[in-house]
Write an enzyme that holds these catalytic residues in place. Sequence first.
Site, PDB file in Angstrom:
ATOM      1  N   GLU A 134      80.148 -33.656  98.987  1.00  0.00           N
ATOM      2  CA  GLU A 134      79.389 -34.383  97.955  1.00  0.00           C
ATOM      3  C   GLU A 134      78.694 -33.410  96.996  1.00  0.00           C
ATOM      4  O   GLU A 134      77.479 -33.445  96.809  1.00  0.00           O
ATOM      5  CB  GLU A 134      78.399 -35.364  98.600  1.00  0.00           C
ATOM      6  CG  GLU A 134      79.122 -36.485  99.343  1.00  0.00           C
ATOM      7  CD  GLU A 134      78.216 -37.617  99.804  1.00  0.00           C
ATOM      8  OE1 GLU A 134      76.974 -37.496  99.675  1.00  0.00           O
ATOM      9  OE2 GLU A 134      78.744 -38.637 100.290  1.00  0.00           O
ATOM     10  N   GLU A 188      84.698 -40.245 104.029  1.00  0.00           N
ATOM     11  CA  GLU A 188      83.532 -41.041 104.447  1.00  0.00           C
ATOM     12  C   GLU A 188      83.756 -42.482 104.012  1.00  0.00           C
ATOM     13  O   GLU A 188      83.931 -42.751 102.819  1.00  0.00           O
ATOM     14  CB  GLU A 188      82.222 -40.496 103.855  1.00  0.00           C
ATOM     15  CG  GLU A 188      81.797 -39.164 104.439  1.00  0.00           C
ATOM     16  CD  GLU A 188      80.415 -38.723 103.995  1.00  0.00           C
ATOM     17  OE1 GLU A 188      79.572 -39.608 103.697  1.00  0.00           O
ATOM     18  OE2 GLU A 188      80.176 -37.500 103.939  1.00  0.00           O
TER      19      GLU A 188
END
Length: 514
Positions: free
Chosen positions: A195, A318
Site C-alpha cells: 500500500e 488483500e
Amino acid sequence: MKRLRLSLLAVSLFTYSFLFAQQTTVVINSTSGTTINKNIYGHFAEHLGRCIYGGFYVGDTSKTIPNTDGVRNDIIDALKKLKIPNLRWPGGCFADTYHWKDGVGPKDKRPTIVNKWWGGVTEDNSFGTHNFLNMCELLGAEPYLTGNVGSGSPQEMADWVQYVNFEGKSPMSDWRKQNGREQPWKVKFWGIGNEAWGCGGNMRPEYYADEFRRFATFMTDWGNTGGLMRIASGASDADYNWTETLMKNIPVDMLGGLGVHHYSIIDWGHKSSATDFTEDQYFATMKSALQMDELVTKHAAIMDKYDPKKKVAMIVDEWGGWYDVEPGTNPGFLYQQNTMRDAMIAGVTLNIFNNHADRVRMANLAQCINVLQAVILTDKEKMILTPTYHVMEMYNVHQDAALLPVTVKTNDYSLNNQKLPAVSVSASKDKSGLVHISLVNIDAHKAQNINVDISSLKLSNVTGRILTSSKLQNYNSFDEPDKIKPAVFNDASIKANTLNVKLPPFSVVVLELK
C-alpha cells in the site's frame, strides 16, 4: 363464463411468468484453456492483533497447547486440510516498518519493536524469518514475503533475498547457517512494499514506480535467474490511474505481479457490527463484495494494454469483510466474528477470481487467524473454524483445475428499489475428469431454481455439499463450534443433459459431477 375463462387465463399467465421469473439459467462451456491457479486460495498473516502471537504462534515453551517449534499443531492440521497454497507475511502496514534482521539470531538478543499501526503493542521479535518459513514448510504452502520499502532500503531487501535463497557462500547465507538453517528456503514470491499509496509511504504512483524499479533491480541479477516473482504494491479499489501509471512505467520483464486491494465494507466511518446487522447492511456488504468483478475487469483491461500476453499476474493480496471489532476487544486488533454473511462474501469473491483466472493468479484473504475475515479463531487452547473456512475448504477442488466458462442469467435479489444478481457460479474440471460447480445464492429470503446446461460435458452423476444456516447472523462460537458446517446436499439432479438445482436462501453449494 367468458369472463371466468379470461380470469383463469390471466391467473395461469401470472403463475407461469412468476415461475419463469424464479428460474436461473446457467450454460457451461466445456473448454477455456485457462487454469485456475491454486494461489487464488492464498491467505495473509500480518503482525496484527492475535494473528501471529496468540494465533499461529504460542511459543516453544508452551506446555498447554501442542505445538511444533511454537506453532500450534491444530492450526497446522486445519490449514493443511484447507490446502492453503501460499501465505503472505509480515504485512500489511506492518511490513514497511519491519526490519527482518531484528527477527533472526538468538531470541534473547533480538530488539523489540513497537507496532504503531495496530494497537501500539510492543513485540519481542520472537517470531521471525526462520519461524515463518519453517511454518510454511509444515503447511506445504509457498511463502509470500512482503519487503520493507517505506522505511527500508534496497540493500536490506537484497540481503533478505540472499539470506533465504542463496545456496553458496556469502555473508548472508553464512549467517543463515550460523542461525541453524543449512539449506535455503528458495522463496519465490516477493512483495515490494505494501500500500505504497497509504501506510507504505503515501507515495505518488510515479514515485513508487521508480522505487519499485530500484528495489527490483538489486534483488536479483540481469536475467532474474533465481526466478523471483516481484510483486508491485497495487491499487486501492478503483484507483485505475495507479494501475495505469505502474504498467506504463515498469518494464513487464521486471514485473511478476501487480496488486489490488478491495474490502467488502459498508462505510469506513460506520462499519457496523459483525453479528448484529440488518438486511440493509447485509445488502450493502454484498454490493461491495460483488464490486470485485468490476474492479478486476477494469484493472485487467488496463493491464492488457501494456501486457497483451498476460505475463503479469493480478494479485488481489488483500480482500474480505471488514466490520467493527467485537465489543470489549482492542480496536487495533481488528478481531471480528464470522457469520453466514462472510460465507456469502467468500463464495461470490472466489467465483469472481475463478472466472477471471486468465489474469487473477494469486489472492490473499485478510486475514488467516483472529483478524478481519479469519478462517480460524482461537481462545487460549480452544480453536474454531469459521463459515469462511468451510467455504474455502469446499472450494479447494478448483485449485489448479481447468476453468469451465459459465454464462449465467440470474434473478435479482431486490431490496428497497435496489437490485443485485442473486446467483453466482463458477465451474472447473480437474485432472481426473471430475467437474465441480460452485453456486451461491445471496438472496436473504428466496430459494433459487437453477437449470444448468451441461450438454457439452456428458455427465450423468451428481453429488454435493451445502453450507447454510437458519439466520444470516449465525456464527460458530467457542460454545457452539459446529453450529455452521458443510452438509450433504441432495437438491440436485440430472435429466436430459440438464442439471436441476434448488438453492436455498443465503447458501453456498459445491457440486461434483462425473
